[in-house]
Design a protein around this motif. Structure first.
Motif, PDB file in Angstrom:
ATOM      1  N   ALA A 211       0.828  -1.201   0.000  1.00  0.00           N
ATOM      2  CA  ALA A 211       0.000   0.000   0.000  1.00  0.00           C
ATOM      3  C   ALA A 211       0.867   1.256   0.000  1.00  0.00           C
ATOM      4  O   ALA A 211       1.767   1.413   0.827  1.00  0.00           O
ATOM      5  CB  ALA A 211      -0.918   0.002   1.223  1.00  0.00           C
ATOM      6  N   ILE A 212       0.596   2.153  -0.944  1.00  0.00           N
ATOM      7  CA  ILE A 212       1.316   3.426  -1.046  1.00  0.00           C
ATOM      8  C   ILE A 212       0.286   4.555  -1.076  1.00  0.00           C
ATOM      9  O   ILE A 212      -0.542   4.621  -1.980  1.00  0.00           O
ATOM     10  CB  ILE A 212       2.186   3.469  -2.310  1.00  0.00           C
ATOM     11  CG1 ILE A 212       3.316   2.434  -2.204  1.00  0.00           C
ATOM     12  CG2 ILE A 212       2.763   4.867  -2.519  1.00  0.00           C
ATOM     13  CD1 ILE A 212       4.205   2.360  -3.420  1.00  0.00           C
ATOM     14  N   GLU A 213       0.351   5.423  -0.077  1.00  0.00           N
ATOM     15  CA  GLU A 213      -0.595   6.525   0.026  1.00  0.00           C
ATOM     16  C   GLU A 213       0.040   7.883  -0.282  1.00  0.00           C
ATOM     17  O   GLU A 213      -0.678   8.881  -0.403  1.00  0.00           O
ATOM     18  CB  GLU A 213      -1.207   6.547   1.433  1.00  0.00           C
ATOM     19  CG  GLU A 213      -2.003   5.272   1.765  1.00  0.00           C
ATOM     20  CD  GLU A 213      -2.560   5.296   3.176  1.00  0.00           C
ATOM     21  OE1 GLU A 213      -2.223   6.248   3.925  1.00  0.00           O
ATOM     22  OE2 GLU A 213      -3.322   4.375   3.531  1.00  0.00           O
ATOM     23  N   ASP A 214       1.358   7.898  -0.407  1.00  0.00           N
ATOM     24  CA  ASP A 214       2.076   9.161  -0.639  1.00  0.00           C
ATOM     25  C   ASP A 214       2.722   9.150  -2.021  1.00  0.00           C
ATOM     26  O   ASP A 214       3.888   9.519  -2.179  1.00  0.00           O
ATOM     27  CB  ASP A 214       3.133   9.373   0.441  1.00  0.00           C
ATOM     28  CG  ASP A 214       4.165   8.238   0.489  1.00  0.00           C
ATOM     29  OD1 ASP A 214       3.856   7.129  -0.008  1.00  0.00           O
ATOM     30  OD2 ASP A 214       5.284   8.459   1.004  1.00  0.00           O
ATOM     31  N   GLY A 215       1.966   8.736  -3.030  1.00  0.00           N
ATOM     32  CA  GLY A 215       2.521   8.544  -4.354  1.00  0.00           C
ATOM     33  C   GLY A 215       3.215   9.763  -4.936  1.00  0.00           C
ATOM     34  O   GLY A 215       4.306   9.661  -5.501  1.00  0.00           O
ATOM     35  N   HIS A 216       2.609  10.924  -4.813  1.00  0.00           N
ATOM     36  CA  HIS A 216       3.184  12.134  -5.403  1.00  0.00           C
ATOM     37  C   HIS A 216       4.522  12.483  -4.749  1.00  0.00           C
ATOM     38  O   HIS A 216       5.513  12.792  -5.441  1.00  0.00           O
ATOM     39  CB  HIS A 216       2.210  13.310  -5.274  1.00  0.00           C
ATOM     40  CG  HIS A 216       1.008  13.197  -6.149  1.00  0.00           C
ATOM     41  ND1 HIS A 216       1.026  13.557  -7.478  1.00  0.00           N
ATOM     42  CD2 HIS A 216      -0.258  12.745  -5.895  1.00  0.00           C
ATOM     43  CE1 HIS A 216      -0.168  13.345  -8.009  1.00  0.00           C
ATOM     44  NE2 HIS A 216      -0.966  12.857  -7.075  1.00  0.00           N
ATOM     45  N   GLU A 217       4.558  12.431  -3.437  1.00  0.00           N
ATOM     46  CA  GLU A 217       5.799  12.758  -2.724  1.00  0.00           C
ATOM     47  C   GLU A 217       6.870  11.703  -3.000  1.00  0.00           C
ATOM     48  O   GLU A 217       8.051  12.035  -3.207  1.00  0.00           O
ATOM     49  CB  GLU A 217       5.502  12.850  -1.223  1.00  0.00           C
ATOM     50  CG  GLU A 217       6.654  13.407  -0.400  1.00  0.00           C
ATOM     51  CD  GLU A 217       7.564  12.310   0.132  1.00  0.00           C
ATOM     52  OE1 GLU A 217       8.737  12.627   0.435  1.00  0.00           O
ATOM     53  OE2 GLU A 217       7.112  11.156   0.235  1.00  0.00           O
ATOM     54  N   LEU A 218       6.467  10.425  -3.027  1.00  0.00           N
ATOM     55  CA  LEU A 218       7.416   9.352  -3.304  1.00  0.00           C
ATOM     56  C   LEU A 218       7.987   9.484  -4.708  1.00  0.00           C
ATOM     57  O   LEU A 218       9.192   9.296  -4.925  1.00  0.00           O
ATOM     58  CB  LEU A 218       6.738   7.995  -3.132  1.00  0.00           C
ATOM     59  CG  LEU A 218       7.598   6.766  -3.425  1.00  0.00           C
ATOM     60  CD1 LEU A 218       8.788   6.698  -2.474  1.00  0.00           C
ATOM     61  CD2 LEU A 218       6.756   5.488  -3.324  1.00  0.00           C
ATOM     62  N   ARG A 219       7.132   9.839  -5.663  1.00  0.00           N
ATOM     63  CA  ARG A 219       7.599  10.008  -7.037  1.00  0.00           C
ATOM     64  C   ARG A 219       8.716  11.050  -7.106  1.00  0.00           C
ATOM     65  O   ARG A 219       9.752  10.835  -7.753  1.00  0.00           O
ATOM     66  CB  ARG A 219       6.444  10.437  -7.950  1.00  0.00           C
ATOM     67  CG  ARG A 219       6.899  10.742  -9.369  1.00  0.00           C
ATOM     68  CD  ARG A 219       5.868  11.503 -10.183  1.00  0.00           C
ATOM     69  NE  ARG A 219       6.440  11.855 -11.476  1.00  0.00           N
ATOM     70  CZ  ARG A 219       7.204  12.925 -11.707  1.00  0.00           C
ATOM     71  NH1 ARG A 219       7.476  13.760 -10.716  1.00  0.00           N
ATOM     72  NH2 ARG A 219       7.688  13.149 -12.914  1.00  0.00           N
ATOM     73  N   GLU A 220       8.532  12.176  -6.442  1.00  0.00           N
ATOM     74  CA  GLU A 220       9.531  13.232  -6.494  1.00  0.00           C
ATOM     75  C   GLU A 220      10.840  12.797  -5.856  1.00  0.00           C
ATOM     76  O   GLU A 220      11.935  13.093  -6.369  1.00  0.00           O
ATOM     77  CB  GLU A 220       8.996  14.495  -5.804  1.00  0.00           C
ATOM     78  CG  GLU A 220       7.825  15.147  -6.524  1.00  0.00           C
ATOM     79  CD  GLU A 220       8.165  15.509  -7.961  1.00  0.00           C
ATOM     80  OE1 GLU A 220       9.291  16.027  -8.196  1.00  0.00           O
ATOM     81  OE2 GLU A 220       7.329  15.262  -8.851  1.00  0.00           O
ATOM     82  N   ARG A 221      10.749  12.086  -4.741  1.00  0.00           N
ATOM     83  CA  ARG A 221      11.972  11.636  -4.074  1.00  0.00           C
ATOM     84  C   ARG A 221      12.742  10.635  -4.936  1.00  0.00           C
ATOM     85  O   ARG A 221      13.972  10.702  -5.040  1.00  0.00           O
ATOM     86  CB  ARG A 221      11.636  11.003  -2.722  1.00  0.00           C
ATOM     87  CG  ARG A 221      11.179  11.996  -1.668  1.00  0.00           C
ATOM     88  CD  ARG A 221      11.231  11.410  -0.270  1.00  0.00           C
ATOM     89  NE  ARG A 221      10.278  10.319  -0.074  1.00  0.00           N
ATOM     90  CZ  ARG A 221      10.620   9.064   0.206  1.00  0.00           C
ATOM     91  NH1 ARG A 221      11.895   8.723   0.298  1.00  0.00           N
ATOM     92  NH2 ARG A 221       9.688   8.146   0.388  1.00  0.00           N
ATOM     93  N   LEU A 222      12.020   9.689  -5.547  1.00  0.00           N
ATOM     94  CA  LEU A 222      12.677   8.683  -6.376  1.00  0.00           C
ATOM     95  C   LEU A 222      13.315   9.300  -7.614  1.00  0.00           C
ATOM     96  O   LEU A 222      14.443   8.954  -7.982  1.00  0.00           O
ATOM     97  CB  LEU A 222      11.668   7.607  -6.790  1.00  0.00           C
ATOM     98  CG  LEU A 222      11.084   6.757  -5.664  1.00  0.00           C
ATOM     99  CD1 LEU A 222      10.083   5.761  -6.224  1.00  0.00           C
ATOM    100  CD2 LEU A 222      12.182   6.023  -4.902  1.00  0.00           C
TER     101      LEU A 222
END
Length: 261
Positions: A14-25
């Motif tokens: 489960a991933i609920e912080d997709g937008h923030e995770l995308r930027e970090r990756l």
């Protein structure tokens, strides 16, 4: 000559912080001069990446520092050149599209069989309970044409969203058999196995890590041909070496095409 390390990784979580995770990756991958495609969705993460071995190791350490990805299983292969054109990180509805919303892999994995166990079953002609083993290829037809396991079932699907319909049409073919679903790196055959369990086929396993992990651990036993991959290498032999240099005619910067496992 320094070779390029290629990795394939996915995890249903489960991933609920997709937008923030995308930027970090994306920021981390670009800083390390990596190329490839990462898909992020509410159901998990799916990535194919390539770069210098030290950079890949640093990126994986960064990713595993997130508790959700601490236990990532990685498939590795090598190439003489960078097989990807650029670095993409995309938010998607599914990390591998099936268009079957009842499938929620993050709620629990499908039972699996490891490569060495499958080879042993194929050597002896049955599983450890004496049941005949049936191999089901869940990949697209053109991928199967590059190579597949000997005597594997191939429903000639054009895209993975056709799998539920193909299963409905051929379900009786699998009744009473030990079915092992397989694909390139594990993600499609895992979703397929979950669907088959849902549809009343209890003796279904997924091949852990797909064809790539099988090649890595046991080589090409019981497999004929190569394994198509969605990048510039086009296809890998059982020794995980590319059959072709340059950019594949089927490789694409479109992540829906370029990141199937």
């Amino acid at each position: 000559m320094i070779e390029v390390l290629n990795i394939a990784v996915y995890k249903f979580v489960a991933i609920e912080d997709g937008h923030e995770l995308r930027e970090r990756l994306l920021t981390r991958a670009l800083a390390l001069d990596l190329r490839g495609t990462v898909l992020v969705a509410g159901e998990g993460i799916n990535l194919f990446m390539a770069g210098a071995p030290e950079a890949i190791g640093e990126f994986l350490a960064f990713l595993r520092a997130d508790a959700r990805f601490a236990d990532l299983e990685v498939k590795e292969s090598w190439s003489l050149a960078q097989p990807f054109r650029r670095m993409l990180v995309k938010l998607k509805r599914e990390i591998i599209r099936m268009d079957h919303p009842a499938i929620q892999p993050a709620a629990g994995r499908a039972p699996g069989v490891e490569a060495r166990t499958l080879k042993r079953w194929l050597d002896q002609g049955h599983d450890d309970e004496g049941k005949p083993v049936v191999l089901l290829d869940t990949r697209n037809a053109f991928e199967v044409d590059f190579g597949t396991f000997d005597n594997a079932i191939d429903w000639r699907i054009g895209k993975f969203t056709e799998f539920p319909k193909a299963l409905a049409e051929h379900r009786e073919q699998l009744q009473g058999k030990r079915v092992v679903s397989f694909c390139t790196g594990g993600i499609r055959c895992e979703k397929a196995a979950i669907l088959m369990h849902e549809q009343g086929l209890p003796d279904v396993l997924q091949l852990e890590g797909g064809i790539l992990k099988y090649f890595e651990e046991v080589g090409g036993a019981h497999y004929s041909g190569d394994c198509f991959v969605f990048d510039g290498r086009e296809a890998l032999a059982p020794d995980l070496r590319a059959r072709k240099n340059g950019i594949s005619a089927r490789a694409s910067d479109d992540p829906d095409i370029a990141i199937k496992q």
